[in-house]
Design a protein around this motif. Structure first.
Motif, PDB file in Angstrom:
ATOM      1  N   ARG A 167       0.812  -1.217   0.000  1.00  0.00           N
ATOM      2  CA  ARG A 167       0.000   0.000   0.000  1.00  0.00           C
ATOM      3  C   ARG A 167       0.849   1.273   0.000  1.00  0.00           C
ATOM      4  N   ASP A 168       1.930   1.287   0.769  1.00  0.00           N
ATOM      5  CA  ASP A 168       2.794   2.479   0.795  1.00  0.00           C
ATOM      6  C   ASP A 168       3.398   2.744  -0.583  1.00  0.00           C
ATOM      7  N   ARG A 169       3.791   1.676  -1.273  1.00  0.00           N
ATOM      8  CA  ARG A 169       4.344   1.846  -2.624  1.00  0.00           C
ATOM      9  C   ARG A 169       3.269   2.377  -3.573  1.00  0.00           C
ATOM     10  N   LEU A 170       2.035   1.858  -3.439  1.00  0.00           N
ATOM     11  CA  LEU A 170       0.954   2.330  -4.300  1.00  0.00           C
ATOM     12  C   LEU A 170       0.637   3.805  -4.042  1.00  0.00           C
ATOM     13  N   ILE A 171       0.690   4.228  -2.784  1.00  0.00           N
ATOM     14  CA  ILE A 171       0.443   5.640  -2.457  1.00  0.00           C
ATOM     15  C   ILE A 171       1.496   6.522  -3.134  1.00  0.00           C
ATOM     16  N   ALA A 172       2.738   6.053  -3.148  1.00  0.00           N
ATOM     17  CA  ALA A 172       3.831   6.831  -3.739  1.00  0.00           C
ATOM     18  C   ALA A 172       3.909   6.696  -5.262  1.00  0.00           C
ATOM     19  N   GLU A 173       3.648   5.486  -5.783  1.00  0.00           N
ATOM     20  CA  GLU A 173       3.943   5.226  -7.194  1.00  0.00           C
ATOM     21  C   GLU A 173       2.743   4.800  -8.041  1.00  0.00           C
ATOM     22  N   GLY A 174       1.603   4.516  -7.420  1.00  0.00           N
ATOM     23  CA  GLY A 174       0.456   4.039  -8.192  1.00  0.00           C
ATOM     24  C   GLY A 174      -0.069   5.085  -9.153  1.00  0.00           C
ATOM     25  N   SER A 175      -0.686   4.629 -10.227  1.00  0.00           N
ATOM     26  CA  SER A 175      -1.287   5.550 -11.197  1.00  0.00           C
ATOM     27  C   SER A 175      -2.449   6.293 -10.558  1.00  0.00           C
ATOM     28  N   GLU A 176      -2.605   7.547 -10.949  1.00  0.00           N
ATOM     29  CA  GLU A 176      -3.787   8.292 -10.522  1.00  0.00           C
ATOM     30  C   GLU A 176      -5.008   7.597 -11.138  1.00  0.00           C
ATOM     31  N   PRO A 177      -6.046   7.336 -10.355  1.00  0.00           N
ATOM     32  CA  PRO A 177      -7.217   6.647 -10.907  1.00  0.00           C
ATOM     33  C   PRO A 177      -7.793   7.304 -12.161  1.00  0.00           C
ATOM     34  N   ALA A 178      -7.867   8.625 -12.196  1.00  0.00           N
ATOM     35  CA  ALA A 178      -8.434   9.303 -13.371  1.00  0.00           C
ATOM     36  C   ALA A 178      -7.606   9.008 -14.620  1.00  0.00           C
ATOM     37  N   VAL A 179      -6.299   8.975 -14.475  1.00  0.00           N
ATOM     38  CA  VAL A 179      -5.419   8.699 -15.613  1.00  0.00           C
ATOM     39  C   VAL A 179      -5.550   7.233 -16.028  1.00  0.00           C
ATOM     40  N   ALA A 180      -5.458   6.325 -15.052  1.00  0.00           N
ATOM     41  CA  ALA A 180      -5.512   4.888 -15.351  1.00  0.00           C
ATOM     42  C   ALA A 180      -6.841   4.496 -15.995  1.00  0.00           C
ATOM     43  N   LEU A 181      -7.959   5.026 -15.486  1.00  0.00           N
ATOM     44  CA  LEU A 181      -9.265   4.660 -16.040  1.00  0.00           C
ATOM     45  C   LEU A 181      -9.495   5.282 -17.412  1.00  0.00           C
ATOM     46  N   ALA A 182      -8.949   6.472 -17.653  1.00  0.00           N
ATOM     47  CA  ALA A 182      -9.023   7.058 -18.998  1.00  0.00           C
ATOM     48  C   ALA A 182      -8.196   6.220 -19.973  1.00  0.00           C
ATOM     49  N   GLU A 183      -7.010   5.783 -19.550  1.00  0.00           N
ATOM     50  CA  GLU A 183      -6.189   4.919 -20.404  1.00  0.00           C
ATOM     51  C   GLU A 183      -6.893   3.596 -20.675  1.00  0.00           C
ATOM     52  N   PHE A 184      -7.536   3.037 -19.660  1.00  0.00           N
ATOM     53  CA  PHE A 184      -8.266   1.794 -19.834  1.00  0.00           C
ATOM     54  C   PHE A 184      -9.408   1.971 -20.842  1.00  0.00           C
ATOM     55  N   SER A 185     -10.200   3.028 -20.683  1.00  0.00           N
ATOM     56  CA  SER A 185     -11.316   3.283 -21.606  1.00  0.00           C
ATOM     57  C   SER A 185     -10.821   3.451 -23.035  1.00  0.00           C
ATOM     58  N   ASP A 186      -9.720   4.194 -23.198  1.00  0.00           N
ATOM     59  CA  ASP A 186      -9.148   4.383 -24.535  1.00  0.00           C
ATOM     60  C   ASP A 186      -8.702   3.048 -25.119  1.00  0.00           C
ATOM     61  N   TRP A 187      -8.065   2.208 -24.314  1.00  0.00           N
ATOM     62  CA  TRP A 187      -7.600   0.896 -24.767  1.00  0.00           C
ATOM     63  C   TRP A 187      -8.777   0.026 -25.200  1.00  0.00           C
ATOM     64  N   VAL A 188      -9.840  -0.014 -24.386  1.00  0.00           N
ATOM     65  CA  VAL A 188     -11.014  -0.820 -24.737  1.00  0.00           C
ATOM     66  C   VAL A 188     -11.562  -0.377 -26.090  1.00  0.00           C
ATOM     67  N   ARG A 189     -11.692   0.922 -26.290  1.00  0.00           N
ATOM     68  CA  ARG A 189     -12.239   1.430 -27.561  1.00  0.00           C
ATOM     69  C   ARG A 189     -11.290   1.141 -28.728  1.00  0.00           C
ATOM     70  N   GLU A 190     -10.004   1.241 -28.468  1.00  0.00           N
ATOM     71  CA  GLU A 190      -8.997   1.015 -29.514  1.00  0.00           C
ATOM     72  C   GLU A 190      -9.013  -0.427 -30.031  1.00  0.00           C
ATOM     73  N   VAL A 191      -9.204  -1.390 -29.141  1.00  0.00           N
ATOM     74  CA  VAL A 191      -9.146  -2.797 -29.563  1.00  0.00           C
ATOM     75  C   VAL A 191     -10.512  -3.358 -29.973  1.00  0.00           C
ATOM     76  N   SER A 192     -11.557  -2.543 -29.911  1.00  0.00           N
ATOM     77  CA  SER A 192     -12.885  -3.070 -30.262  1.00  0.00           C
ATOM     78  C   SER A 192     -13.605  -2.254 -31.337  1.00  0.00           C
ATOM     79  N   PRO A 193     -12.912  -1.856 -32.416  1.00  0.00           N
ATOM     80  CA  PRO A 193     -13.640  -1.123 -33.462  1.00  0.00           C
ATOM     81  C   PRO A 193     -14.692  -2.028 -34.111  1.00  0.00           C
ATOM     82  N   GLY A 194     -15.877  -1.490 -34.289  1.00  0.00           N
ATOM     83  CA  GLY A 194     -16.942  -2.240 -34.934  1.00  0.00           C
ATOM     84  C   GLY A 194     -17.624  -3.259 -34.043  1.00  0.00           C
TER      85      GLY A 194
END
Length: 195
Positions: free
Chosen positions: A76-103
């Protein structure tokens, strides 16, 4: 004239969290793997290692359940210091889902989906304002098996499933490992004729 329906692209998603519900507790890792595609001609599995996503996230609250945190083995201490910001990680995830699922229409699948979907959907709405899966684009593998096996849902556990349905990969509680493992389970379930 029949309405043309988009194919479904199934994403096996696994999350690790430090408590039972999102908000008071945090999703600390997110793993996803494309399991396969379904259209009017049937289901076609994908190599679950071909298209994957993984992030470790910074906790959003000070509260956590030590036993829940211990399941993932994440620090947990490492995640507090080094974990991705949730807003950034979830935006990247959403972009990835859309990128790999055209059509195709993205569908989240999980085992059990109820836990992973609760965190995933809450985080997507809270931090990005939208979900690439819509509000109901999830499929529970446990329910899928129960239906095909003609069993009550509460009688289902991976240990009671026929061996040929299970992945040979270990369940490690690393979100990406488990998403890949469960993608194989999902593809096996989709091909299984049932009892």
């Amino acid at each position: 004239m029949a309405r043309r329906v988009k194919p479904s692209l199934y994403f096996s998603v696994d999350i690790e969290a430090d408590g039972p519900i999102p908000g008071p507790y945090s999703m600390i890792s997110l793993g996803a793997a494309v399991a396969g595609r379904q259209d009017g001609d049937g289901y076609a599995p994908e190599d679950p290692e071909a298209y994957t996503f993984y992030r470790e996230l910074r906790p959003i609250s000070e509260d956590f359940v030590p036993e829940a945190l211990a399941v993932s083995g994440l620090d947990r201490d490492r995640l507090i210091a080094e974990g991705s910001e949730p807003a950034v990680a979830l935006a990247e995830f959403s972009d990835w889902v859309r990128e790999v699922s055209p059509g195709a229409q993205p569908v989240m699948c999980g085992y059990p989906a109820s836990y992973d979907w609760t965190f995933l959907y809450w985080y997507l709405i809270r931090f990005t304002g939208a979900s690439p899966f819509g509000h109901s684009g999830c499929l529970d593998m446990k329910t899928l098996y129960a239906t095909k096996a003609r069993l009550p849902l509460r009688a289902v556990a991976k240990g009671t499933m026929p061996r040929e349905l299970l992945s040979r990969r270990p369940h490690t509680h690393h979100a990406l490992d488990d998403a890949i493992e469960q993608a194989e389970l999902f593809s096996n379930l989709m091909a299984w004729p049932g009892r």
